[in-house]
Design a protein around this motif. Structure first.
Motif, mmCIF file in Angstrom:
data_model
loop_
_atom_site.group_PDB
_atom_site.id
_atom_site.type_symbol
_atom_site.label_atom_id
_atom_site.label_comp_id
_atom_site.label_asym_id
_atom_site.label_seq_id
_atom_site.Cartn_x
_atom_site.Cartn_y
_atom_site.Cartn_z
ATOM 1 N N MET A 1 5.848 1.437 12.003
ATOM 2 C CA MET A 1 6.068 1.692 10.788
ATOM 3 C C MET A 1 4.901 2.972 10.566
ATOM 4 O O MET A 1 4.788 4.191 10.007
ATOM 5 C CB MET A 1 5.952 1.386 9.265
ATOM 6 N N VAL B 1 4.905 -4.422 12.673
ATOM 7 C CA VAL B 1 5.740 -3.728 11.752
ATOM 8 C C VAL B 1 5.095 -3.113 11.950
ATOM 9 O O VAL B 1 5.506 -1.412 11.359
ATOM 10 C CB VAL B 1 6.687 -5.104 10.713
ATOM 11 N N THR B 2 4.053 -2.669 10.826
ATOM 12 C CA THR B 2 3.239 -2.266 10.335
ATOM 13 C C THR B 2 2.739 -1.076 11.876
ATOM 14 O O THR B 2 2.724 0.411 11.074
ATOM 15 C CB THR B 2 1.880 -2.505 9.420
ATOM 16 N N GLY C 1 2.440 -12.969 7.403
ATOM 17 C CA GLY C 1 3.700 -12.394 7.832
ATOM 18 C C GLY C 1 3.619 -12.385 9.016
ATOM 19 O O GLY C 1 4.191 -11.352 10.327
ATOM 20 N N ILE D 1 4.313 -9.406 10.961
ATOM 21 C CA ILE D 1 3.812 -7.718 10.915
ATOM 22 C C ILE D 1 3.336 -6.964 10.617
ATOM 23 O O ILE D 1 3.169 -5.403 9.949
ATOM 24 C CB ILE D 1 3.012 -8.220 8.906
ATOM 25 N N TYR E 1 3.364 -4.062 -1.368
ATOM 26 C CA TYR E 1 4.948 -3.827 -0.615
ATOM 27 C C TYR E 1 5.035 -4.260 0.963
ATOM 28 O O TYR E 1 5.754 -4.661 1.372
ATOM 29 C CB TYR E 1 5.246 -2.416 -0.426
ATOM 30 N N ILE E 2 3.872 -4.007 1.415
ATOM 31 C CA ILE E 2 3.523 -4.207 2.247
ATOM 32 C C ILE E 2 3.407 -6.132 2.849
ATOM 33 O O ILE E 2 4.384 -7.069 3.450
ATOM 34 C CB ILE E 2 2.768 -3.904 3.284
ATOM 35 N N ASN E 3 3.244 -6.155 1.815
ATOM 36 C CA ASN E 3 3.000 -8.203 0.986
ATOM 37 C C ASN E 3 4.391 -8.738 1.112
ATOM 38 O O ASN E 3 4.380 -9.404 1.618
ATOM 39 C CB ASN E 3 1.357 -8.402 -0.082
ATOM 40 N N GLU E 4 4.818 -7.784 0.794
ATOM 41 C CA GLU E 4 6.151 -8.518 0.291
ATOM 42 C C GLU E 4 7.374 -8.375 1.659
ATOM 43 O O GLU E 4 7.705 -9.318 1.745
ATOM 44 C CB GLU E 4 6.960 -7.991 -0.814
ATOM 45 N N ILE E 5 6.650 -7.795 2.631
ATOM 46 C CA ILE E 5 7.590 -7.258 3.891
ATOM 47 C C ILE E 5 7.024 -8.155 4.448
ATOM 48 O O ILE E 5 7.795 -8.549 5.700
ATOM 49 C CB ILE E 5 7.801 -5.865 3.827
ATOM 50 N N LEU F 1 8.828 -11.369 4.085
ATOM 51 C CA LEU F 1 9.648 -11.773 4.305
ATOM 52 C C LEU F 1 9.847 -11.976 5.573
ATOM 53 O O LEU F 1 10.488 -12.470 6.685
ATOM 54 C CB LEU F 1 10.992 -10.276 3.991
ATOM 55 N N CYS F 2 8.814 -11.040 6.563
ATOM 56 C CA CYS F 2 8.476 -11.299 8.057
ATOM 57 C C CYS F 2 8.153 -12.863 8.602
ATOM 58 O O CYS F 2 8.579 -13.436 9.591
ATOM 59 C CB CYS F 2 7.295 -10.780 8.604
#
Ligand code: UGA
Length: 436
Positions: A238, A234-235, A427, A231, A216-220, A223-224
């Motif tokens: 989160m 973002v993490t 990311g 990323i 999931y975080i790799n996909e985000i 997208l980043c």
């Protein structure tokens, strides 16, 4: 209580040594004579921090043997810690488990409890128990319990001695009592008693959830990159939400190792044959497959063809702290680089020897300096401390063209910006400080 641990891989050996550390007398059995010979010389066949010291400290309480008769004599408890590798269709290969079951049938001389430590598909414990009971024909009382392990390579000893939870899946008070007795001195762990199928499920559901979190975080992260976000910020944001937590949110070139790839496929396979597709797990598997070749995609921006290009590869193991290469992203990448005619030099502090068995023809270097010297591009696949602490200015000085593709986000972007290099990570924004 005489305890036998069958299998001296990560699960078996670490279990045996940690049980000895807690005061139990343990016999460690393996069919591979070379492994037992090594263990008898005080050497561990696997690389794991702190393990050899504990072997030494508890040597009075552990016997290593490949003598089956001796190992199985007068046993009270048998821990099964053998491998359950992946089959071509994604299912778990249980041949080693059934080989131990045969050994139990042929060699035990009294009632005993069989404890499954290996990761096996839900329902397997009951099948193995029936398999043994059918063959013993009531000669001895035998019962099975599921006691999955949650150790990670590199921190296996501490993960076992200070396990956050110990799952005990049994179908009788007798079995539960024996396991609670064995684990009575594991003060830091919460013991959870369940039925057998639930215990087996806890193991798969935990590993697959972590794999899902990474995908999931790799996909985000991808997208980043497309949208110009970072990323890591973002993490950070989160992870402060306790419901999400900040663990296993590191974006990278995908998960490897002997567990996540195998266990996601095995649970997906099991669900499918039970007409209950796990769509989220399937997505985690697919995303990971693509993520592993993400750096190759990025490299095309700088080199249309790799033929004759000098490539430096830093980090081969599937994660730091281990020499294990199972499902390591480095393998699929080096295969691609080789097939496309690149000149490859590689470095890893401990996994080089194992890697050279798969790729004997590439050049292995003793230092990062030698590896990157005159390289046209550098790939980073494992976040070893040596790489993270490496002086970034040396990429600029030593490489022929300093193009760095970092699959593990080893450097801070602000640090990289100081140098005349091209730096792509996962990311985060690309840094292009030199002319292409
Ligand atoms: C994993 C689990 O973490 C253990 O709890 C479990 O007991 C074990 O599998 C098992 O079933 O035997 P392990 O495979 O040793 O342990 O390694 P992890 O530390 O979980 O890492 C697995 C992969 O995920 C590595 O390639 C790592 O680089 C990757 N990863 C991990 C990420 O890409 N991002 C993260 O945030 C964390």
């Amino acid at each position: 209580m005489k305890i036998l641990v069958s299998g001296t891989g990560y699960v078996g050996l670490v279990t045996a040594v940690c049980l000895a550390e807690k005061g139990h007398n343990v016999v460690c059995y393996d069919v591979v004579k070379e492994k037992i010979d090594m263990l008898n010389q005080g050497k561990s066949p696997i690389y794991e921090a702190g393990l050899e010291e504990l072997m030494q400290k508890n040597k009075e309480r552990i016997i290593y043997t490949y003598n089956k008769k001796e190992a199985y004599k007068d046993l009270d408890v048998i821990f099964i810690g053998v491998g359950t590798p992946e089959r071509v269709d994604g299912s778990a290969n249980l041949d080693y488990i059934y080989a131990v079951a045969d050994d139990i049938v042929e060699n035990i001389n009294k009632d005993c409890l069989v404890v499954m430590k290996s990761t096996v598909p839900i329902g397997t414990n009951y099948k193995v128990e029936k398999y043994i009971q059918d063959r013993l024909k009531g000669k001895h009382r035998i019962e099975i319990a599921s006691n999955p392990e949650f150790l990670a390579q590199g921190t296996a000893v501490i993960d076992t001695l200070e396990a956050q939870r110990i799952i005990i899946g049994t179908h009788s008070k007798w079995a539960e009592k024996i396991l609670k007795e064995i684990y009575k001195d594991f003060e830091k762990s919460v013991i959870v008693s369940t039925d057998i199928n639930s215990a087996e499920m806890i193991k798969y559901a935990s590993n697959d959830f972590l794999a899902l979190k990474i995908s999931y975080i790799n996909e985000i992260a991808n997208l980043c990159e497309a949208l110009g976000a970072n990323i890591e910020d973002v993490t950070l944001g989160m992870g402060l939400d306790k419901r999400i937590g900040n663990k296993f949110l590191n974006a990278g070139i995908g998960y490897g190792g002997s567990c996540f790839p195998k266990d996601t496929k095995a649970l997906h396979w099991l669900a499918k044959i039970n007409e209950c597709e796990l769509k989220t797990v399937k997505a985690a598997i697919d995303v990971n497959q693509n993520q592993k070749i993400r750096l190759i995609e990025k490299s095309k921006k700088y080199y249309e063809h790799l033929k004759g290009i000098n490539v430096a590869v830093l980090g081969l193991a599937f994660k730091p702290g281990t020499d294990d290469l199972r499902e390591a992203p480095s393998i699929i990448n080096v295969e691609y680089l080789e097939n496309n005619g690149a000149n490859i030099k590689a470095w890893d502090p401990i996994a080089q020897k194992n890697f050279s068995k798969i790729f004997p023809q590439i050049n292995y270097c003793d230092t990062i300096d030698d590896t990157i010297k005159d390289a046209d591009i550098c790939f980073i696949f494992t976040e070893w401390e040596q790489i993270k602490k490496y002086d970034i200015s040396k990429y600029e000085k030593l490489m022929r063209k300093a193009v760095i593709l970092d699959g593990r986000n080893c450097y801070k972007l602000d640090d990289v910006k100081q140098y005349n290099i091209i730096y792509e990570s996962i990311g985060r924004k690309s840094i292009e400080n030199i002319k292409k």
